[in-house]
Design a protein around this motif. Structure first.
Motif, PDB file in Angstrom:
ATOM      1  N   TYR A  97       0.822  -1.204   0.000  1.00 53.32           N
ATOM      2  CA  TYR A  97       0.000   0.000   0.000  1.00 53.32           C
ATOM      3  C   TYR A  97       0.862   1.262   0.000  1.00 53.32           C
ATOM      4  O   TYR A  97       2.029   1.244   0.380  1.00 53.32           O
ATOM      5  N   PRO A  98       0.262   2.393  -0.384  1.00 54.57           N
ATOM      6  CA  PRO A  98       1.025   3.637  -0.440  1.00 54.57           C
ATOM      7  C   PRO A  98       1.248   4.253   0.935  1.00 54.57           C
ATOM      8  O   PRO A  98       0.519   3.974   1.895  1.00 54.57           O
ATOM      9  N   ILE A  99       2.258   5.112   0.996  1.00 53.58           N
ATOM     10  CA  ILE A  99       2.486   5.975   2.152  1.00 53.58           C
ATOM     11  C   ILE A  99       2.304   7.406   1.652  1.00 53.58           C
ATOM     12  O   ILE A  99       2.996   7.855   0.734  1.00 53.58           O
ATOM     13  N   TYR A 100       1.348   8.119   2.251  1.00 52.16           N
ATOM     14  CA  TYR A 100       1.081   9.502   1.855  1.00 52.16           C
ATOM     15  C   TYR A 100       1.958  10.423   2.700  1.00 52.16           C
ATOM     16  O   TYR A 100       1.950  10.346   3.937  1.00 52.16           O
ATOM     17  N   CYS A 101       2.704  11.292   2.012  1.00 54.55           N
ATOM     18  CA  CYS A 101       3.719  12.098   2.683  1.00 54.55           C
ATOM     19  C   CYS A 101       3.604  13.564   2.286  1.00 54.55           C
ATOM     20  O   CYS A 101       2.956  13.915   1.290  1.00 54.55           O
ATOM     21  N   LEU A 115      -0.319   9.534   6.035  1.00 57.99           N
ATOM     22  CA  LEU A 115      -0.903   8.228   6.335  1.00 57.99           C
ATOM     23  C   LEU A 115       0.027   7.141   5.824  1.00 57.99           C
ATOM     24  O   LEU A 115       0.448   7.181   4.668  1.00 57.99           O
ATOM     25  N   ASN A 116       0.321   6.169   6.662  1.00 60.74           N
ATOM     26  CA  ASN A 116       1.041   4.974   6.234  1.00 60.74           C
ATOM     27  C   ASN A 116       0.001   3.865   6.101  1.00 60.74           C
ATOM     28  O   ASN A 116      -0.400   3.239   7.086  1.00 60.74           O
ATOM     29  N   VAL A 117      -0.452   3.639   4.888  1.00 55.75           N
ATOM     30  CA  VAL A 117      -1.547   2.693   4.675  1.00 55.75           C
ATOM     31  C   VAL A 117      -1.102   1.260   4.954  1.00 55.75           C
ATOM     32  O   VAL A 117      -1.911   0.412   5.336  1.00 55.75           O
ATOM     33  N   ASP A 136      -7.737  23.532   6.283  1.00 49.50           N
ATOM     34  CA  ASP A 136      -7.106  24.777   5.837  1.00 49.50           C
ATOM     35  C   ASP A 136      -5.875  25.136   6.665  1.00 49.50           C
ATOM     36  O   ASP A 136      -4.909  25.717   6.150  1.00 49.50           O
ATOM     37  N   ASN A 137      -5.898  24.810   7.975  1.00 49.03           N
ATOM     38  CA  ASN A 137      -4.725  25.100   8.801  1.00 49.03           C
ATOM     39  C   ASN A 137      -3.643  24.032   8.670  1.00 49.03           C
ATOM     40  O   ASN A 137      -2.602  24.109   9.334  1.00 49.03           O
ATOM     41  N   GLU A 138      -3.897  23.035   7.817  1.00 47.87           N
ATOM     42  CA  GLU A 138      -2.925  21.996   7.449  1.00 47.87           C
ATOM     43  C   GLU A 138      -2.531  21.096   8.620  1.00 47.87           C
ATOM     44  O   GLU A 138      -1.504  20.442   8.600  1.00 47.87           O
ATOM     45  N   GLU A 139      -3.409  21.030   9.633  1.00 48.52           N
ATOM     46  CA  GLU A 139      -3.104  20.242  10.826  1.00 48.52           C
ATOM     47  C   GLU A 139      -3.900  18.942  10.912  1.00 48.52           C
ATOM     48  O   GLU A 139      -3.551  18.060  11.705  1.00 48.52           O
ATOM     49  N   LEU A 140      -4.965  18.804  10.112  1.00 50.03           N
ATOM     50  CA  LEU A 140      -5.839  17.641  10.202  1.00 50.03           C
ATOM     51  C   LEU A 140      -6.036  17.036   8.819  1.00 50.03           C
ATOM     52  O   LEU A 140      -6.028  17.750   7.815  1.00 50.03           O
ATOM     53  N   VAL A 141      -6.219  15.724   8.782  1.00 49.29           N
ATOM     54  CA  VAL A 141      -6.584  15.072   7.528  1.00 49.29           C
ATOM     55  C   VAL A 141      -7.781  14.166   7.777  1.00 49.29           C
ATOM     56  O   VAL A 141      -7.817  13.403   8.747  1.00 49.29           O
ATOM     57  N   ALA A 142      -8.792  14.306   6.921  1.00 54.85           N
ATOM     58  CA  ALA A 142      -9.936  13.400   6.933  1.00 54.85           C
ATOM     59  C   ALA A 142      -9.715  12.345   5.855  1.00 54.85           C
ATOM     60  O   ALA A 142      -9.191  12.643   4.785  1.00 54.85           O
ATOM     61  N   PHE A 143     -10.114  11.116   6.151  1.00 56.09           N
ATOM     62  CA  PHE A 143      -9.980  10.055   5.157  1.00 56.09           C
ATOM     63  C   PHE A 143     -11.019   8.979   5.427  1.00 56.09           C
ATOM     64  O   PHE A 143     -11.572   8.872   6.526  1.00 56.09           O
TER      65      PHE A 143
END
Length: 686
Positions: A97-101, A115-117, A136-143
């Motif tokens: 799986y991918p690692i999102y960086c 995310l390290n899938v 927008d503040n680049e501190e959170l990711v929804a997935f």
């Protein structure tokens, strides 16, 4: 293998009566995945497949390792800049799986893991991540995460500063449809119906609150529509889209700075009117089929969207050009235009009103606008590949016309594109339509009828099947196979009419086109009937079923993946996922003229006593698009009626759904099975 006998599903007749017409379905009982007898039958079919293919078991492993060996295991994508970060995806040695960086400010900065899938997937036999959205503040990711393969995603939120995944877990969401408001506390998502699997409700969630208290903002009452949600490129608006190909489109917009406000309709839905929207500064650009079957481009100011008299034409309708893609930049517009089956990228300078097209210089290729999140740039990122050119990412200066190759898919194992050649030609179908065909083969492959050939097609939903590169396909080409893509009606390669003439009461054009291309390939000695193979999946599996009923003698073998073959029964049952959304594709069989027409070609209903080619049928127990029982019933009926000794094999992935196995390597095992099946039939086993 004469000592191996295929399983036989029990015959339990069920009467199905519609419009006074009664069908007897002997295998209707197979539609209960909780029934142990059903699971036993599917497992028996899997065991039978393994017994029949035992002589090529080692060859399947060889093919798998060969295809895996072409993949650069430690790899990463071309970074793109969004906000203050550069984002990219990478794979590690052995990673499925991918690692999102991302990196802050510069590509030389320290890497941060989004995310390290690989880690997230460890506890699961199947795992998929979709819809990553950074606040927008680049501190959170929804997935969204799916651990079953039913495309029912659980919405999760991760703090990118602390690494914590919050306890907020919202089940049954649309995986690619999440949007943050500008306050970094409010998240919008679409809830899916657990029975139909249709997204139908838009909710607002406040970070840290109980999901049971989420606010319902909109509910789509018409179950023919599919829904999407996202933040527009300008970031000013959150858009909710209700859309159905061939029916209508309706956008609803909310300013992202006003998360507790109301969504406002851009333009009310109107039967037959489809559109999509890009926002730029105070203007909306609208790609619309209003009085334009192949679409045209219009613009309108923000406060006048629902008044079509205020819309101004930017690009007029053209009968021979299908306007398919649109992207907007501060000083440029980029259009993806399809002409004679090929995509052309057109750049318009908004300041001086000049325009030009990009030149690609190959007879058959695929090009498309890439992900371009930045408005304030003159650099266009686009993708390109062909049947002989690996997937390539380019950056293009829209002012200087300078094209820079940023990355080309690296194919290991000594691949040299000079060893292969491609062709593009047209075949006249029985009613005079000219069907484009894209073909690739290794140089030196004979054209005297002796070469095996795999013919592939889809032909539904207006989906254009482009001639893309495949490193796995080399395992066929290097063993003497030709590979042909038939761009049959039902797709949109030749414009909107190409699609309209391959659906509803004209659906049989799709099947006829495929058969007529097959006949052409045989007549012109690209191959012969005892060396021609056909392959298709999903709606392309329906194509396979219709083709083998119509002209089984043309094919040595057929591979049908997750095939939609029980069309009448499925389209009569609105409780089955996605049925209602398909009425504009196939017709509603509750109306007699559609019932009669669908019944006349539905593969399951038209199986008869005749010889069929060798067949490999593949499905997934948790398939959300085509339920597993359709191919299972089809195979059971074929076993009863076919008059030949040819192979008929059913493989059910008991842990996956419509897309097959998850993970970049596990999926190759299914391709290795398909290839071993066709190669074995022409005596190639190494």
């Amino acid at each position: 293998m004469t000592n191996v006998h295929p399983p036989r599903a029990a015959i339990k007749p069920t009467e199905l009566t519609t419009h006074g017409h009664t069908r007897i379905d002997n295998y209707y009982w197979l539609n209960d995945r909780e029934n142990p007898e059903v699971l036993d039958y599917l497992k028996a079919e899997n065991d039978y497949l393994e017994q029949v293919l035992e002589p090529v078991k080692a060859f399947r492993e060889t093919l798998f390792e060969e295809m895996k060996g072409r993949i650069k295991q430690q790899d990463e994508s071309v970074p793109y800049k969004e906000g203050s970060y550069y984002y990219y995806t990478r794979f590690v040695e052995g990673g499925e799986y991918p690692i999102y960086c991302r990196k802050p400010g510069s590509l030389e900065a320290a890497e941060e893991i989004v995310l390290n899938v690989n880690e997230l997937a460890k506890p699961h036999a199947y795992y998929d991540v979709a819809g990553l959205e950074v606040s927008d503040n680049e501190e959170l990711v929804a997935f969204g995460e799916d651990t079953v393969s039913r495309r029912m995603y659980t919405l999760r939120i991760k703090n990118l500063k602390t690494g914590e995944i919050y306890p907020d877990a919202i089940p049954d969401t649309e995986g690619g449809s999440y949007a943050w408001s500008a306050d970094n506390q409010t998240l919008f998502y679409i809830r899916k119906d657990a029975q139909t699997l249709l997204g139908y409700q838009v909710y607002r969630h406040t970070l840290g609150s109980d999901p049971a208290e989420d606010v319902l903002l909109y509910e789509e009452k018409d179950n023919q529509y599919y829904m999407g949600l996202g933040r527009m490129k300008s970031k000013k608006y959150i858009a909710v889209v209700s859309d159905h190909n061939g029916v209508a489109t309706e956008y609803r917009l909310l300013e992202a700075s006003n998360p507790t406000g109301d969504f406002v309709v851009f333009l009310p839905r109107e039967k037959g009117h489809e559109y999509d929207v890009q926002h730029l500064e105070t203007t909306f650009y609208v790609r619309t089929n209003w009085k334009a079957p192949n679409y045209r481009l219009m613009e309108v100011k923000e406060n006048k969207t629902d008044d079509r008299s205020a819309w101004k034409e930017v690009i007029p309708h053209r009968p021979n050009v299908f306007l398919q893609q649109l992207d907007a930049f501060k000083n440029h517009l980029v259009l993806g235009e399809r002409k004679e089956g090929l995509m052309h990228l057109r750049v318009l300078d908004r300041k001086n009103r000049q325009e030009h097209y990009l030149d690609f210089g190959e007879p058959a290729y695929v090009a498309g606008i890439g992900y371009n999140p930045d408005f304030n740039t003159n650099i266009l990122r686009f993708g390109y590949s062909s049947l002989t050119t690996p997937n390539s990412t380019f950056d293009y200066n829209m002012d200087t016309k300078e094209k820079t190759l940023m990355k080309q898919q690296e194919v290991l194992g000594g691949f040299d594109p000079a060893n292969y050649t491609s062709e593009r030609f047209f075949v006249k179908s029985r009613d005079g339509a000219k069907v484009p065909v894209s073909m690739v083969y290794r140089k030196g492959t004979p054209k005297d009828g002796s070469a095996p050939l795999l013919q592939y097609a889809y032909g539904s939903y207006g989906y254009s099947l482009d001639p893309t590169f495949s490193s796995t396909r080399l395992s066929l080409l290097d063993r003497g196979f030709m590979y042909a893509i038939a761009h049959i009606r039902g797709g949109q390669e030749m414009g909107r009419k190409w699609y309209d003439n391959g659906k509803m009461l004209k659906k049989k054009n799709t099947f006829n086109d495929f058969v007529d291309v097959s006949a052409y390939l045989i007549e012109n000695r690209y191959t012969s009937a005892d060396r021609l193979f056909a392959m298709g999946g999903s709606a392309g599996g329906l194509l396979m079923g219709a083709v083998v009923n119509q002209k089984p003698e043309l094919y040595r073998g057929v591979v049908a993946s997750v095939p939609f073959v029980d069309v009448v029964t499925t389209m009569l049952d609105e409780s089955i996922p996605l049925t209602t959304g398909e009425f504009e594709e196939w017709g509603n069989p509750k109306i007699k003229k559609y019932y009669d027409y669908i019944l006349s070609y539905s593969p399951y209903d038209n199986v008869k006593e005749q010889a069929y080619p060798n067949m490999l049928v593949m499905t997934g127990l948790h398939d959300s698009q085509v339920q597993y029982w359709e191919p299972a019933k089809w195979v059971a009926k074929l076993r009863t009626l076919k008059t030949d000794p040819n192979e008929l094999l059913l493989q059910t992935n008991l842990e996956a759904g419509h897309g097959g196995a998850s993970g970049r390597f596990q999926a190759l095992k299914e391709i290795a099975l398909e290839y071993a099946f066709v190669l074995n039939l022409v005596g190639i086993r190494s």
